[in-house]
Design a protein around this motif. Structure first.
Motif, short mmCIF file in Angstrom:
data_model
loop_
_atom_site.label_atom_id
_atom_site.label_comp_id
_atom_site.label_asym_id
_atom_site.label_seq_id
_atom_site.Cartn_x
_atom_site.Cartn_y
_atom_site.Cartn_z
N ARG A 1 -54.59 -19.64 -23.96
CA ARG A 1 -53.46 -19.90 -23.08
C ARG A 1 -52.12 -19.88 -23.80
NH1 ARG A 1 -52.84 -24.83 -21.15
NH2 ARG A 1 -51.52 -24.08 -19.49
N THR A 2 -52.12 -19.99 -25.15
CA THR A 2 -50.86 -20.16 -25.85
C THR A 2 -49.98 -18.92 -25.74
OG1 THR A 2 -49.83 -20.85 -27.93
CG2 THR A 2 -51.72 -19.38 -28.10
N ARG A 3 -48.70 -19.15 -25.53
CA ARG A 3 -47.71 -18.08 -25.47
C ARG A 3 -46.64 -18.23 -26.55
NH1 ARG A 3 -47.00 -16.52 -19.28
NH2 ARG A 3 -45.07 -15.60 -20.03
N HIS A 4 -46.43 -19.47 -26.99
CA HIS A 4 -45.29 -19.73 -27.88
C HIS A 4 -45.69 -20.27 -29.25
CE1 HIS A 4 -42.84 -19.20 -24.30
NE2 HIS A 4 -43.58 -20.09 -23.68
N GLY A 5 -46.96 -20.61 -29.45
CA GLY A 5 -47.34 -21.32 -30.67
C GLY A 5 -47.74 -20.45 -31.83
N VAL A 6 -47.84 -19.14 -31.64
CA VAL A 6 -48.31 -18.26 -32.70
C VAL A 6 -47.12 -17.62 -33.41
CG1 VAL A 6 -49.73 -16.26 -33.25
CG2 VAL A 6 -50.42 -17.81 -31.42
N PRO A 7 -47.00 -17.80 -34.73
CA PRO A 7 -45.88 -17.18 -35.45
C PRO A 7 -45.93 -15.67 -35.32
CG PRO A 7 -47.55 -18.02 -36.97
CD PRO A 7 -47.93 -18.51 -35.62
N GLY A 8 -44.76 -15.09 -35.07
CA GLY A 8 -44.70 -13.64 -34.93
C GLY A 8 -44.88 -13.17 -33.51
N GLY A 9 -45.32 -14.07 -32.63
CA GLY A 9 -45.50 -13.69 -31.23
C GLY A 9 -44.16 -13.64 -30.51
N ASP A 10 -44.15 -12.98 -29.35
CA ASP A 10 -42.89 -12.86 -28.62
C ASP A 10 -42.81 -13.84 -27.46
OD1 ASP A 10 -44.70 -11.82 -26.84
OD2 ASP A 10 -43.80 -9.82 -26.73
N GLY A 11 -43.75 -14.79 -27.37
CA GLY A 11 -43.72 -15.78 -26.31
C GLY A 11 -44.11 -15.24 -24.95
N SER A 12 -44.69 -14.06 -24.90
CA SER A 12 -44.99 -13.43 -23.62
C SER A 12 -46.48 -13.45 -23.33
CB SER A 12 -44.52 -11.97 -23.63
OG SER A 12 -45.38 -11.18 -24.45
N ASP A 13 -46.80 -13.04 -22.13
CA ASP A 13 -48.20 -12.90 -21.74
C ASP A 13 -48.89 -11.82 -22.56
OD1 ASP A 13 -50.40 -13.62 -20.07
OD2 ASP A 13 -50.08 -11.79 -18.92
N LEU A 14 -48.12 -10.86 -23.06
CA LEU A 14 -48.71 -9.77 -23.84
C LEU A 14 -49.29 -10.28 -25.15
CD1 LEU A 14 -45.95 -7.06 -23.26
CD2 LEU A 14 -48.06 -7.45 -21.96
N GLY A 15 -48.58 -11.19 -25.81
CA GLY A 15 -49.11 -11.79 -27.02
C GLY A 15 -50.35 -12.62 -26.75
N ARG A 16 -50.35 -13.33 -25.63
CA ARG A 16 -51.51 -14.14 -25.27
C ARG A 16 -52.73 -13.25 -25.03
NH1 ARG A 16 -51.02 -18.30 -20.37
NH2 ARG A 16 -50.27 -16.43 -19.31
N ILE A 17 -52.53 -12.10 -24.43
CA ILE A 17 -53.64 -11.18 -24.18
C ILE A 17 -54.28 -10.74 -25.49
CG2 ILE A 17 -54.17 -8.82 -23.44
CD1 ILE A 17 -52.33 -9.31 -21.05
N GLN A 18 -53.47 -10.48 -26.51
CA GLN A 18 -54.03 -10.11 -27.81
C GLN A 18 -54.94 -11.21 -28.35
OE1 GLN A 18 -50.55 -9.14 -30.17
NE2 GLN A 18 -50.80 -6.97 -29.75
N LEU A 19 -54.54 -12.46 -28.19
CA LEU A 19 -55.37 -13.58 -28.63
C LEU A 19 -56.67 -13.63 -27.82
CD1 LEU A 19 -52.73 -16.43 -29.07
CD2 LEU A 19 -53.84 -15.09 -30.86
N GLN A 20 -56.56 -13.41 -26.52
CA GLN A 20 -57.74 -13.44 -25.67
C GLN A 20 -58.74 -12.37 -26.07
OE1 GLN A 20 -55.91 -12.99 -21.84
NE2 GLN A 20 -55.36 -15.15 -21.68
#
Length: 375
Positions: free
Chosen positions: A238-257
């Motif tokens: 679910r995280t959107r903002h907690g990963v360094p280097g991420g852009d805070g978007s749903d797109l970054g969350r999808i990569q984690l998923q």
């Protein structure tokens, strides 16, 4: 919108739609081991848990919830191509009702927090998974819910509102309208069910290359190796903002998923539940309580058949991509499909072919910036 030709396809196939056999086409193979090719924990636990439990069949059968997608959608659907492949819409819902209230206020309806189209190729030895960003702006079709209620469409709506306004049937119709591909099955899990499934499996092993801290998703992990429990796993996907280097978007969350799904698949293969009846029952009981399926998958027998059919697919034989998108010029917090590239993705799956690398090159979906921080 990426594809609109799917809405005009007549359902003139000799097949009758989402079938109770767990397959729509010829070419089914049987395997002993179960597989997960889905969102987070959903299909892994469902399919693994369903296998070999005839002695508690009726108990587990009573846990399942089904939605009659066929009745709601009728004949206005893409053609059902008989080429031996299979397509499954897998969704995670973010309803804040009941026990899910810990994750925010209930605003009156669930939305599709995660959506993946799982395409299993002929022979059932490999698969492609297409993640659809929840913030994608699409043309939402008119829908009839499984309860018979009519929901008007919209020329410009976020993808995840389809589930919110019309439930699973509208979500399936929306995916079919943008892809031109008929969905064989529907599977859904919510926040609470997801956590319980991961805990029943004994957690999922992951390595973070940098610390992750997100107060919104309740996730705090130092860099290093971890066995994530259900709460931590939910926080990660679910995280959107907690990963360094991420852009805070749903797109970054999808990569984690996507990374999490593959780690989960490897965990399922190593968990050893097939030799531990008590653990097997616990997983099956938890899984069947947690999921909602289409009515043609709404039995342990059908889930078991699907599991055996897909048992040869490993994480190294799954290609996971994000629908090609770009940021919406009208709203930078939303995305819109890249029409030609999205068409390439759906055309490849419709023809049961691999998704070409060129289809996703240059897409904002590959630029979330989080994929390299979790493995």
């Amino acid at each position: 919108m990426a594809d609109s030709n799917g809405t005009a396809m007549a359902a003139n196939s000799r097949a009758r739609g989402i079938r109770a056999t767990g397959r729509r086409r010829k070419g089914r193979t049987r395997r002993r081991r179960a597989l997960t090719i889905t969102l987070c924990a959903l299909v892994s636990a469902v399919l693994l848990g369903g296998a070999g439990l005839g002695y508690v069949y009726f108990k587990l059968n009573g846990n399942l919830k089904g939605v009659d997608i066929n009745a709601a959608l009728g004949r206005d659907r893409p053609q059902n191509v008989d080429n031996g492949s299979m397509d499954i819409l897998v969704m995670g819902s973010d309803s804040r009702a009941g026990k899910n209230g810990a994750y925010g206020r209930d605003e009156g309806g669930a939305r599709s927090d995660t959506a993946m189209v799982v395409h299993v190729y002929k022979g059932h030895k490999k698969a492609s998974v297409v993640s659809i960003p929840r913030d994608t702006m699409i043309k939402r079709p008119d829908c009839t819910t499984s309860g018979g209620r009519t929901v008007p469409g919209a020329q410009r709506a976020m993808f995840n509102t389809a589930y919110e306004v019309g439930g699973p049937a509208c979500a399936v119709k929306t995916v079919e309208s943008i892809s031109g591909i008929r969905m064989d099955h529907f599977l859904e899990v919510d926040f609470t069910g997801f956590k319980k499934l991961i805990d029943a499996l004994g957690g999922v092993d992951l390595t973070t290359t940098r610390p992750i801290n997100d107060k919104d998703s309740h996730l705090h992990l130092p860099a290093g190796k971890h066995t994530l429990d259900g709460e931590q796993s939910l926080g990660l996907v679910r995280t959107r903002h907690g990963v360094p280097g991420g852009d805070g978007s749903d797109l970054g969350r999808i990569q984690l998923q996507q990374t999490f799904v593959k780690a989960l698949m490897n965990q399922v293969r190593n968990v050893g539940v097939l030799t531990n009846p008590a653990k097997l029952y616990d997983i099956a009981d938890t899984a069947t309580k947690a999921v909602t399926t289409d009515t043609d998958l709404n039995s342990v027998g059908e889930l078991t058949g699907l599991a055996k059919s897909l048992g040869a697919i490993g994480s190294d034989h799954i290609d996971m991509v994000t629908l090609p998108v770009t940021y919406d010029p009208a709203d930078p917090e939303r995305v819109v499909p890249l029409t030609k590239k999205s068409a390439q993705v759906w055309d490849a799956l419709r023809q049961d072919k691999a998704i070409p690398k060129a289809a996703t090159k240059g897409s904002a979906g590959d630029q979330g910036g989080t994929g390299r921080y979790v493995k």
